[in-house]
Design an enzyme around this catalytic site. Sequence first.
Site, short mmCIF file in Angstrom:
data_model
loop_
_atom_site.label_atom_id
_atom_site.label_comp_id
_atom_site.label_asym_id
_atom_site.label_seq_id
_atom_site.Cartn_x
_atom_site.Cartn_y
_atom_site.Cartn_z
N LYS A 87 -2.21 -1.55 -3.85
CA LYS A 87 -3.09 -0.39 -3.79
C LYS A 87 -2.28 0.89 -3.82
CE LYS A 87 -6.25 1.62 -0.47
NZ LYS A 87 -6.71 1.58 0.90
N LYS A 101 0.85 -1.19 0.00
CA LYS A 101 0.00 0.00 0.00
C LYS A 101 0.88 1.23 0.00
CE LYS A 101 -3.68 2.29 2.53
NZ LYS A 101 -4.70 2.13 3.58
C1 PBG Z 1 -7.60 3.05 5.70
C2 PBG Z 1 -7.89 2.92 4.26
C3 PBG Z 1 -7.71 3.89 3.25
C4 PBG Z 1 -8.25 3.34 2.09
C5 PBG Z 1 -8.72 2.07 2.41
N1 PBG Z 1 -8.46 1.82 3.75
C6 PBG Z 1 -7.18 5.27 3.29
C7 PBG Z 1 -5.85 5.57 3.80
O1 PBG Z 1 -5.00 4.69 3.99
O2 PBG Z 1 -5.61 6.74 4.06
C8 PBG Z 1 -8.33 4.04 0.77
C9 PBG Z 1 -9.42 3.59 -0.13
C10 PBG Z 1 -9.72 4.50 -1.27
O3 PBG Z 1 -9.08 5.55 -1.49
O4 PBG Z 1 -10.65 4.18 -2.02
N2 PBG Z 1 -6.40 2.58 6.18
#
Ligand code: PBG
Length: 335
Positions: A257, A202
Amino acid sequence: MTSTEGSFPATRLRRARAASWRRRLVRETVLTADDLVLPLIIVEGTKVRQPVQTLPGVTRLSIDQAVETAKEACDLGIPALALFPVTEESLKDEQGREAHNPNNLMCRTVAAIKKAVPDIGTICDVALDPYTTHGHDGLFDGDDVANDATVEILVKQALTLAEAGCDMVAPSDMMDGRIGAIRNALEKRGFVNTMIMSYAVKYASAFYGPFRDAVGSKGNLGPKGKHTYQMDVGNVDEALREAALDIAEGADIVMVKPGMPYLDVIAAVKAHVHVPVFAYQVSGEYAMLAMAGNNGAFDKAAAFKESLVAFKRAGAAGIFTYAALDVARALAGKG
Ligand code: PBG
């Protein structure tokens, strides 16, 4: 070109493109509803359907509405939902304690969906950002998010979700060692079939902006943002290490992601591991496509479908997308 690939005119690649039946017959990658996971953003209340301005077409849903949407998704053949809460400000604190309250919004949502629509899978995010006043995914020690203390709370959160009936926990926090700790705790408590989808890869991405709007987790991230735990955008070797570690610790599925700007990473991870690799068409990607489509830049439905075929072609076994319902309807000829 090697000689086995022939040469013009004996070889004319347009021959196989000359009619729909020929193209369908030789197509390598086919998108189906089975490939899709629908993220839902849940709010308190009843009969609430609140549009999210930066995510055109996406609405925050109260539990009763989420159940209706779950039925529709299940009927369209979508295998699973990914659930995210909007936490009332009065329930947030520095430690994100609401995350492991057995009666929190997520637990009630999972229970309601599993009761009404047992055949759809529930995937719940494990991270503290919807529950903390500062909007970070973990607890602070000094001026940074503390890894090991956060993992302890994430374990509690994962167990609380499993207890509520969640089928798959999805740690999206990027702490080190959390997959092993969660797997261990789940096994000890008898949740041997609760799956773990690790958001293993991520990136610290600008594309999460609309999601933070939607769940109200913008908080005050400070000048470092999430860069001390989410991955640096320039790295791929590190992605392979992240995925390998999480698999060794017990992840059933690993996630990359964001998605579309990282298709190279999906392909690299896929080549490296032997578990299903998922990808997330995150909020900012969805917003770009939806807004451009709504403004007449291109055929929105075609653009979404093309983007999702690209994910699959790159190696994704499944894709989280806010467009899942529309795409599944189109695939079923109900568009
Ligand atoms: C939380 C999380 C996030 C997303 C999914 N789980 C945001 C972040 O890490 O700030 C993002 C999902 C999206 O942008 O559609 N940890």
